[in-house]
Design an enzyme around this catalytic site. Structure first.
Site, PDB file in Angstrom:
ATOM      1  NE  ARG A  70      -3.859   0.578   1.863  1.00 38.45           N
ATOM      2  CZ  ARG A  70      -5.087   0.617   2.381  1.00 38.45           C
ATOM      3  NH1 ARG A  70      -5.323   1.320   3.472  1.00 38.45           N
ATOM      4  NH2 ARG A  70      -6.082  -0.029   1.822  1.00 38.45           N
TER       5      ARG A  70
ATOM      6  CG  HIS B 258      -8.306   0.154  -2.904  1.00 40.08           C
ATOM      7  ND1 HIS B 258      -7.557  -0.953  -2.573  1.00 40.08           N
ATOM      8  CD2 HIS B 258      -8.996   0.492  -1.764  1.00 40.08           C
ATOM      9  CE1 HIS B 258      -7.785  -1.281  -1.306  1.00 40.08           C
ATOM     10  NE2 HIS B 258      -8.642  -0.424  -0.797  1.00 40.08           N
TER      11      HIS B 258
ATOM     12  CD  GLN C 237     -13.118  -2.129  -0.510  1.00 38.78           C
ATOM     13  OE1 GLN C 237     -12.342  -2.063   0.438  1.00 38.78           O
ATOM     14  NE2 GLN C 237     -14.284  -2.745  -0.433  1.00 38.78           N
TER      15      GLN C 237
ATOM     16  CG  ASP D  23     -13.326   6.551  -1.300  1.00 36.14           C
ATOM     17  OD1 ASP D  23     -13.356   6.387  -0.060  1.00 36.14           O
ATOM     18  OD2 ASP D  23     -12.290   6.430  -1.972  1.00 36.14           O
TER      19      ASP D  23
ATOM     20  CB  CYS E 146     -13.869   1.270  -0.099  1.00 38.47           C
ATOM     21  SG  CYS E 146     -13.289   2.962   0.107  1.00 38.47           S
TER      22      CYS E 146
ATOM     23  NE  ARG F  50     -10.126  -5.464   0.448  1.00 40.29           N
ATOM     24  CZ  ARG F  50      -9.364  -4.431   0.845  1.00 40.29           C
ATOM     25  NH1 ARG F  50      -9.929  -3.339   1.283  1.00 40.29           N
ATOM     26  NH2 ARG F  50      -8.046  -4.489   0.741  1.00 40.29           N
TER      27      ARG F  50
HETATM   28  N1  NVA Z   1      -9.797   6.797  -1.392  1.00 37.51           N
HETATM   29  C1  NVA Z   1      -9.473   6.349  -0.056  1.00 37.51           C
HETATM   30  C2  NVA Z   1      -9.714   4.877   0.075  1.00 37.51           C
HETATM   31  C3  NVA Z   1      -9.401   4.311   1.439  1.00 37.51           C
HETATM   32  C4  NVA Z   1      -9.605   2.827   1.513  1.00 37.51           C
HETATM   33  C5  NVA Z   1      -8.029   6.701   0.244  1.00 37.51           C
HETATM   34  O1  NVA Z   1      -7.176   6.526  -0.620  1.00 37.51           O
HETATM   35  O2  NVA Z   1      -7.768   7.184   1.353  1.00 37.51           O
HETATM   36  N1   CP Z   2     -11.203  -0.142   2.336  1.00 33.85           N
HETATM   37  C1   CP Z   2      -9.931  -0.264   2.781  1.00 33.85           C
HETATM   38  O1   CP Z   2      -8.993  -0.499   2.024  1.00 33.85           O
HETATM   39  O2   CP Z   2      -9.799  -0.125   4.116  1.00 33.85           O
HETATM   40  P1   CP Z   2      -8.460   0.033   4.956  1.00 33.85           P
HETATM   41  O3   CP Z   2      -7.880   1.386   4.622  1.00 33.85           O
HETATM   42  O4   CP Z   2      -8.900  -0.066   6.377  1.00 33.85           O
HETATM   43  O5   CP Z   2      -7.494  -1.048   4.575  1.00 33.85           O
END
Ligand code: NVA
Ligand code: CP
Length: 300
Positions: A103, A130, A133, A218, A258, A286
């Site tokens: 990540r 992502h 997800q 989101d 998500c 997930r």
């Molecule tokens: N768009 C959000 C998704 C978190 C799972 C982010 O990147 O923070």
């Molecule tokens: N939706 C998602 O990826 O959640 P986290 O940021 O908790 O991993």
């Protein structure tokens, strides 16, 4: 050397493979056999530049269910944070583990690691996409409504990482995404052009939600965008999923997010805690979707 299969984008799997992984995820969910340990002795390295609840726990629990081990690594505690070249890091890490999940902020970090890795690399979220997800979201839709081909998904909010993976999914699984976003927050123009008929841009959330089978959104402020919080709260104030938006969709439309969510911002409590919302099924999936993915990438 045989090149490993990666999961950096949904496009890394064919449509048939995606459908197979989704079906397998549902099967693993329905029939949990503790004696089935296809990843016994295998190790997954998980590198997190950003926070996570779902991604970390689902990968870690998934590896444990399958008899393997997951290592939580942060740049702060490894040489990655001190500037060791990504190519060197990829060669070293992949010589010791069976799969790498990352990540990151920059998408290029994941693609560079994949380029030099001897083992499969999984994108656990970047600033650009992502896919894990959206794989779980697709599993959730398939379980509740059947195949998503020919359906309409409405995306309300920023043209961000989640939105990009929805557009990828639309191309791979043959559905349409109606994207409603404020000016200046559109999804990547090259991706929109490549998606052709699979994506339509709107300025009005209510217009975009007409006849939708699934409405999704989101946060207004993603990880790494915290300095834009005030500006974004202003720019996104009309881009909320509320009952007025949901009433434009089909009566049996699902609502997905998500998570984590901000009630009162991108979605009202009434919608996210209401009868059309399947956000906790998505979150649980997930685990199942990624177990199917790990099995596909590591065992195949
Ligand atoms: N768009 C959000 C998704 C978190 C799972 C982010 O990147 O923070
Ligand atoms: N939706 C998602 O990826 O959640 P986290 O940021 O908790 O991993």
């Amino acid at each position: 050397m045989k090149q490993p299969r990666h999961f950096i984008s949904l496009h890394d799997l064919s449509s048939d493979e995606l459908r197979a992984v989704i079906g397998r995820a549902t099967e693993l969910k329905k029939h949990r056999d503790p004696d089935y340990q296809p990843l016994k002795g295998k190790v997954l390295a998980m590198i997190f530049e950003k926070s996570s609840t779902r991604t970390r726990i689902s990968f870690e629990a998934g590896m444990a269910h399958f008899g393997g081990t997951a290592l939580f690594l942060s740049p702060r505690d490894t040489q990655l944070g001190r500037g060791e070249p990504l190519a060197d890091s990829a060669k070293v890490i992949s010589s010791m583990v069976d799969c790498i999940m990352l990540r990151t902020f920059a998408h290029e970090t994941v693609t560079t690691i994949a380029q030099y890795s001897k083992v499969p690399v999984i994108n656990g979220l970047t600033d650009y996409s992502h896919p894990c997800q959206v794989l779980a979201d697709m599993q959730t839709f398939f379980e509740l409504r059947g195949d998503i081909a020919g359906k309409t998904v409405t995306w309300i909010g920023a043209g961000n990482n989640m939105c990009h993976s929805y557009i990828d999914a639309a191309m791979c699984l043959d559905f349409t995404v109606n994207v409603a976003c404020p000016v200046g927050y559109e999804p990547n123009a090259e991706l929109v052009a490549a998606a052709g008929k699979h994506v339509q841009l709107f300025s009005s959330p209510q217009e975009a939600a007409k006849n939708a089978d699934l409405v999704t959104t989101d946060v207004w402020v993603s990880m790494g965008e915290e300095q834009e919080k005030q500006q974004r709260e202003h720019d996104f104030r009309d881009y909320q999923v509320n009952q007025a938006v949901m009433s434009q969709a089909k009566p049996d439309a699902l609502f997905m997010h998500c998570l984590p969510a901000h009630r009162g911002e991108e979605v009202t409590a009434e919608v996210i805690d209401g009868p059309q919302s399947v956000v906790f099924a998505e979150a649980e999936n997930r685990l199942h979707a990624q177990k199917a993915l790990l099995e596909f990438l590591i065992c195949n």
